[in-house]
Structures are given as structure tokens and as C-alpha cells.
Motif scaffolding. Structure first.
Motif, PDB file in Angstrom:
ATOM      1  N   GLY A  10       0.801  -1.133  -0.050  1.00 14.94           N
ATOM      2  CA  GLY A  10      -0.091   0.054   0.010  1.00 14.94           C
ATOM      3  C   GLY A  10       0.871   1.286  -0.040  1.00 14.94           C
ATOM      4  N   ARG A  11       2.281   1.280  -0.393  1.00 17.54           N
ATOM      5  CA  ARG A  11       2.984   2.269  -0.438  1.00 17.54           C
ATOM      6  C   ARG A  11       2.918   2.824  -1.812  1.00 17.54           C
ATOM      7  NH1 ARG A  11       6.319   1.818   4.025  1.00 17.54           N
ATOM      8  NH2 ARG A  11       6.785   3.923   3.703  1.00 17.54           N
ATOM      9  N   ARG A  12       2.398   4.072  -2.113  1.00 19.55           N
ATOM     10  CA  ARG A  12       2.498   4.647  -3.346  1.00 19.55           C
ATOM     11  C   ARG A  12       3.841   5.074  -3.828  1.00 19.55           C
ATOM     12  NH1 ARG A  12      -1.333   9.293  -1.878  1.00 19.55           N
ATOM     13  NH2 ARG A  12       0.291   9.466  -0.363  1.00 19.55           N
ATOM     14  N   VAL A  13       3.749   5.008  -5.267  1.00 20.40           N
ATOM     15  CA  VAL A  13       5.020   5.384  -5.889  1.00 20.40           C
ATOM     16  C   VAL A  13       4.573   6.387  -6.975  1.00 20.40           C
ATOM     17  CG1 VAL A  13       6.946   4.489  -7.486  1.00 20.40           C
ATOM     18  CG2 VAL A  13       6.242   3.050  -5.693  1.00 20.40           C
ATOM     19  N   PRO A  14       5.192   7.531  -6.867  1.00 19.72           N
ATOM     20  CA  PRO A  14       6.441   7.884  -6.090  1.00 19.72           C
ATOM     21  C   PRO A  14       5.911   8.695  -4.863  1.00 19.72           C
ATOM     22  CG  PRO A  14       6.231   9.607  -7.871  1.00 19.72           C
ATOM     23  CD  PRO A  14       5.079   8.329  -7.982  1.00 19.72           C
ATOM     24  N   ASP A  15       4.675   8.874  -4.590  1.00 17.33           N
ATOM     25  CA  ASP A  15       4.240   9.988  -3.485  1.00 17.33           C
ATOM     26  C   ASP A  15       4.840   9.286  -2.089  1.00 17.33           C
ATOM     27  OD1 ASP A  15       2.651  10.787  -5.684  1.00 17.33           O
ATOM     28  OD2 ASP A  15       0.913  10.067  -4.821  1.00 17.33           O
ATOM     29  N   ASP A  16       4.712   7.975  -1.789  1.00 20.12           N
ATOM     30  CA  ASP A  16       5.326   7.663  -0.684  1.00 20.12           C
ATOM     31  C   ASP A  16       6.716   7.147  -0.533  1.00 20.12           C
ATOM     32  OD1 ASP A  16       2.919   7.960   0.663  1.00 20.12           O
ATOM     33  OD2 ASP A  16       2.039   5.655   0.105  1.00 20.12           O
ATOM     34  N   ILE A  17       7.165   6.534  -1.731  1.00 20.46           N
ATOM     35  CA  ILE A  17       8.395   5.844  -1.861  1.00 20.46           C
ATOM     36  C   ILE A  17       8.905   6.023  -3.376  1.00 20.46           C
ATOM     37  CG2 ILE A  17      10.143   3.883  -1.707  1.00 20.46           C
ATOM     38  CD1 ILE A  17       8.496   2.880   0.536  1.00 20.46           C
ATOM     39  N   ALA A  18       9.965   6.753  -3.763  1.00 17.36           N
ATOM     40  CA  ALA A  18      10.384   6.892  -5.025  1.00 17.36           C
ATOM     41  C   ALA A  18      11.261   5.812  -5.500  1.00 17.36           C
ATOM     42  CB  ALA A  18      11.091   8.184  -5.408  1.00 17.36           C
ATOM     43  N   VAL A  19      11.338   5.225  -6.824  1.00 11.10           N
ATOM     44  CA  VAL A  19      12.109   3.981  -7.434  1.00 11.10           C
ATOM     45  C   VAL A  19      12.867   4.618  -8.580  1.00 11.10           C
ATOM     46  CG1 VAL A  19      12.284   1.878  -7.901  1.00 11.10           C
ATOM     47  CG2 VAL A  19      10.523   2.432  -6.013  1.00 11.10           C
ATOM     48  N   VAL A  20      14.197   4.305  -8.559  1.00  9.74           N
ATOM     49  CA  VAL A  20      15.181   4.467  -9.661  1.00  9.74           C
ATOM     50  C   VAL A  20      15.790   3.149  -9.780  1.00  9.74           C
ATOM     51  CG1 VAL A  20      17.145   5.594 -10.617  1.00  9.74           C
ATOM     52  CG2 VAL A  20      15.405   6.990  -9.094  1.00  9.74           C
ATOM     53  N   GLY A  21      15.690   2.790 -11.314  1.00  6.44           N
ATOM     54  CA  GLY A  21      16.296   1.557 -11.470  1.00  6.44           C
ATOM     55  C   GLY A  21      17.809   1.879 -12.429  1.00  6.44           C
ATOM     56  N   PHE A  22      18.431   0.770 -12.952  1.00 10.62           N
ATOM     57  CA  PHE A  22      19.570   0.764 -13.869  1.00 10.62           C
ATOM     58  C   PHE A  22      19.270  -0.112 -15.039  1.00 10.62           C
ATOM     59  CE2 PHE A  22      21.497   1.649  -9.591  1.00 10.62           C
ATOM     60  CZ  PHE A  22      22.119   2.963  -9.738  1.00 10.62           C
ATOM     61  N   ASP A  23      19.906   0.561 -16.250  1.00  8.13           N
ATOM     62  CA  ASP A  23      19.837  -0.138 -17.472  1.00  8.13           C
ATOM     63  C   ASP A  23      18.951   0.441 -18.434  1.00  8.13           C
ATOM     64  OD1 ASP A  23      21.911  -1.610 -16.400  1.00  8.13           O
ATOM     65  OD2 ASP A  23      20.349  -3.353 -15.807  1.00  8.13           O
ATOM     66  N   ASN A  24      17.845   1.108 -18.047  1.00 13.18           N
ATOM     67  CA  ASN A  24      16.679   1.596 -19.019  1.00 13.18           C
ATOM     68  C   ASN A  24      16.410   0.747 -20.217  1.00 13.18           C
ATOM     69  OD1 ASN A  24      15.104   3.743 -19.986  1.00 13.18           O
ATOM     70  ND2 ASN A  24      16.515   4.235 -21.460  1.00 13.18           N
ATOM     71  N   TRP A  25      15.978  -0.597 -20.032  1.00 15.12           N
ATOM     72  CA  TRP A  25      15.464  -1.683 -20.503  1.00 15.12           C
ATOM     73  C   TRP A  25      14.245  -1.275 -20.871  1.00 15.12           C
ATOM     74  CZ3 TRP A  25      15.151  -7.736 -19.452  1.00 15.12           C
ATOM     75  CH2 TRP A  25      15.033  -8.263 -20.855  1.00 15.12           C
ATOM     76  N   ASP A  26      13.919  -0.859 -22.097  1.00 16.33           N
ATOM     77  CA  ASP A  26      12.438  -0.535 -22.403  1.00 16.33           C
ATOM     78  C   ASP A  26      11.467  -1.171 -22.120  1.00 16.33           C
ATOM     79  OD1 ASP A  26      13.329   1.828 -23.270  1.00 16.33           O
ATOM     80  OD2 ASP A  26      13.243   1.559 -25.226  1.00 16.33           O
ATOM     81  N   ILE A  27      11.809  -2.527 -22.412  1.00 16.33           N
ATOM     82  CA  ILE A  27      10.361  -3.570 -22.160  1.00 16.33           C
ATOM     83  C   ILE A  27      10.314  -3.489 -20.679  1.00 16.33           C
ATOM     84  CG2 ILE A  27      11.924  -5.731 -21.830  1.00 16.33           C
ATOM     85  CD1 ILE A  27       9.953  -7.427 -23.634  1.00 16.33           C
ATOM     86  N   LEU A  28      11.110  -3.148 -19.744  1.00 17.36           N
ATOM     87  CA  LEU A  28      10.953  -3.246 -18.562  1.00 17.36           C
ATOM     88  C   LEU A  28      10.456  -1.799 -17.731  1.00 17.36           C
ATOM     89  CD1 LEU A  28      13.557  -5.697 -17.075  1.00 17.36           C
ATOM     90  CD2 LEU A  28      11.221  -6.189 -17.031  1.00 17.36           C
ATOM     91  N   ALA A  29      11.296  -0.978 -17.904  1.00 16.60           N
ATOM     92  CA  ALA A  29      11.060   0.292 -17.738  1.00 16.60           C
ATOM     93  C   ALA A  29       9.848   1.167 -18.063  1.00 16.60           C
ATOM     94  CB  ALA A  29      12.361   1.229 -17.943  1.00 16.60           C
ATOM     95  N   ALA A  30       9.850   1.076 -19.383  1.00 17.53           N
ATOM     96  CA  ALA A  30       8.528   1.913 -19.888  1.00 17.53           C
ATOM     97  C   ALA A  30       7.160   1.060 -19.542  1.00 17.53           C
ATOM     98  CB  ALA A  30       8.780   2.036 -21.488  1.00 17.53           C
ATOM     99  N   GLU A  31       7.256  -0.040 -19.469  1.00 18.38           N
ATOM    100  CA  GLU A  31       5.928  -0.791 -19.267  1.00 18.38           C
ATOM    101  C   GLU A  31       5.642  -1.010 -17.782  1.00 18.38           C
ATOM    102  OE1 GLU A  31       3.893  -1.553 -21.814  1.00 18.38           O
ATOM    103  OE2 GLU A  31       5.462  -0.655 -23.185  1.00 18.38           O
TER     104      GLU A  31
END
Length: 340
Positions: A271-292
Motif C-alpha cells: 500500500g505504499r504509493r510510488v512515487p508519492d510515498d516511496i520513489a524508485v530508480v533503476g539501472f539499464d533503461n531496458w525499455d521492455i521493463l522500464a517503460a512498461e
């Protein structure tokens, strides 16, 4: 005139083998020295030139032309052609070589050292002008063994020999950019859910994150990077534990987009809202994961096509007699989406 020199002239013109014997080097080394090729010590070069002068050695210019003639063919050896990081590197390299100007022979060693050696030997029989060695991780690797005077450039996985030219993404910078994005957004309780500790990329990204946090006077939530597997399950499990243990947590840096997807799943279930409660950053910018992802994931793009182009350009320069040395860490970039 020395007797051995008189005898040699009477027998006929001195050969390259005679020069090599007089200088105490191999024929290949003598040839490299006289042709001003790289990878020959200055002391050796002078010794060979002195031997050639004393023997009145006259090069066979036709043979020299054959020896130095280019085939306009580049060899590329990859450790894992199916690896999703390899294809953009290959595309960038091929782009740098130029359409139609250079032929590229590609071999897949499948992460097998013996297969790699056999592929390289086969490429050398095809008279390649240079060799690009593409790794499957950014972990340093031993240099390839090549007897011929063929320039070699390493990309993604750097050579352990600092005399070699190696190109790899700047993963420390990647970590700093991820942390900086969160800090500038006002986040102050930041955890790092990382990949496997045996990977140089995971260690370098952790180093970048902690460096950036330290400059802001902040420590990682949990006290250290949380190393685990490169997968969604680890992201789900670790995010659940760290979010439950630290109610004030307001940001997570995930060691890869795969991990980030698992992190997002757990936060939704908690029940933690992203990004309101917790922001998340990843690595690699793999479109099939990041954009979807839901929400779409802010991620660090490793600029792999740029990396391939930079390495290929260095190889072309080496073939032209302008070799580079050392480790070249190429720029990465932040791609902002809705998660942070």
C-alpha cells in the motif's frame, strides 16, 4: 669491412632472417621494428635498425606491401551473443565502422575461454585488421593472447592489462546520478536494493550511490548496500523487508530494472504509493521493463550504443597507428519517468 659481412654480401643480399639473427630477436619482431609498428620497445627497435644497417639490408618492398596491406575486415568476439547488453554494443560498433567501408566478422564464444581462443585464431587466418572483444559483464577479464600484430580493443568487460584500450560504462557515475535524482527531489531515507556482489557493476553502482549520499551528509538506510540476485524475486523480498523495517523510507535505488520491477510489486502490495510515498530508480533503461512498469520506471541508461561506437572508433584509430591505452569510462544518462 668485417669478414662475416663480406661473406654475407658475397653469398647474396641479406634477408630479414639475417637481420633478426644479428639483433637476437624473432623474424616477426624484426619486421615490426623495421615497419615502425607498435608494441616494440625502443631499445629493441634501435638494435634491429643497427643490425639492418650493418648488413646493408634492403627491404623487399613488394613483400612489405603485402605484409601491410589491409583487408578492411574487423573481427568481433563476444562472450554471450544472447546477452541483452551485447546487441546495442554491436550495433553501435557496426555503425562506427561505417556501412560498406569495413566488413565485420562476428563470433560468439558463449563465455568459454577455449572457444574464444579458437574463434580468435580463425579470425586471424582471415587477416583481420583489428579485433574488438565484447564482454558479458563489466568484470575485468584477462587479455587475449595474440601473436600477430593486430590491434585489440576491449568493450564492456575491461582488460586487466592497463596497456590495453578498454571501454566500459561509468557505473560509479550511474550510481551518483540515481542518488542525486532522489536527493534533489527531497528524499532523505534511501535504501539500495542491489544485485550480486561478485559483479563489478553492482559494486561500482553502490560506490556511486554512497559517494553522492555522503556529500549530502546522508547514510544509506539500513547502513549498507543490500546485495542479492539480479531478479524480480529478490527485489520483491528485499523491498518488503526494508520497507517494513524502516517506516520512514521514502526512496529505493534498485540495482537493475529487473530488481526495480520486483520492488514496485512489493510496494504496491504494502500500500505504499510510488512515487508519492516511496520513489524508485533503476539501472539499464531496458525499455521492455522500464517503460512498461506501473508506474513507468526512472532509470539510468548505460548508453551502450555510444559505448560500442567509442570502442570501434578507438580500434580504427589503432589500426591507423594511433593506439590508445588504459580504461575509458563512458558517460551514462538519467531517463526520467514517473517512478521518481
Amino acid at each position: 669491412m668485417a669478414p662475416d659481412r663480406i661473406g654475407r654480401i658475397e653469398e647474396g643480399r641479406a634477408t630479414l632472417s639475417d637481420v633478426a639473427r644479428a639483433a637476437g630477436v624473432s623474424v616477426a619482431t624484426a619486421s615490426k621494428a623495421l615497419n615502425k609498428r607498435i608494441h616494440v620497445k625502443e631499445e629493441t627497435r634501435k638494435r634491429v635498425e643497427a643490425a639492418a644497417l650493418s648488413l646493408d639490408f634492403t627491404p623487399n618492398f613488394f613483400a612489405k606491401a603485402l605484409n601491410s596491406a589491409r583487408t578492411n575486415t574487423i573481427g568481433m568476439v563476444t562472450s554471450d551473443l544472447d546477452n541483452r547488453f551485447v546487441l546495442p554494443i554491436l550495433l553501435g560498433a557496426e555503425d562506427a565502422f561505417g556501412a560498406g567501408s569495413l566488413s565485420v566478422l562476428l563470433a560468439d564464444a558463449r563465455d568459454d575461454a577455449m572457444r574464444e581462443r579458437l574463434h580468435i585464431e580463425t579470425l586471424l587466418t582471415r587477416k583481420i585488421d583489428g579485433l574488438l572483444v565484447v564482454g558479458r559483464t563489466t568484470n575485468p577479464r584477462p587479455p587475449v593472447s595474440i601473436a600477430a600484430d593486430v590491434p585489440v580493443v576491449y568493450v564492456y568487460a575491461p582488460s586487466t592489462d592497463t596497456a590495453d584500450a578498454s571501454f566500459t560504462p561509468d557505473n560509479v557515475l550511474a550510481g551518483r546520478l540515481a542518488a542525486r535524482r532522489l536527493l534533489e527531489a527531497g528524499r532523505r531515507s534511501i535504501a539500495l536494493v542491489n544485485g550480486e556482489s561478485s559483479y563489478a557493476a553492482a559494486q561500482d553502482r553502490a560506490r556511486g550511490v554512497t559517494q553522492e549520499l555522503r556529500e549530502w551528509g546522508i547514510a544509506l538506510t539500513g547502513g549498507e548496500s543490500l546485495f542479492g540476485q539480479w531478479g524480480e524475486r529478490w527485489g520483491r523480498d528485499c523491498a518488503r523487508l526494508v520497507a517494513s523495517a524502516h517506516p520512514d523510507l521514502d526512496a529505493i535505488v534498485a540495482g537493475s530494472d529487473h530488481i526495480a520491477r520486483g520492488v514496485l510489486d512489493s510496494l504496491e502490495r504494502l500500500g505504499r504509493r510510488v512515487p508519492d510515498d516511496i520513489a524508485v530508480v533503476g539501472f539499464d533503461n531496458w525499455d521492455i521493463l522500464a517503460a512498461e512498469s506501473e508506474p513507468p520506471l526512472t532509470s539510468i541508461d548505460m548508453n551502450l550504443e555510444h559505448l560500442g561506437r567509442a570502442a570501434a572508433q578507438a580500434l580504427v584509430e589503432a589500426i591507423d597507428g594511433r593506439p590508445r591505452t588504459g580504461l575509458h569510462q563512458e558517460v551514462v544518462r538519467l531517463v526520467v519517468r514517473e517512478s521518481a
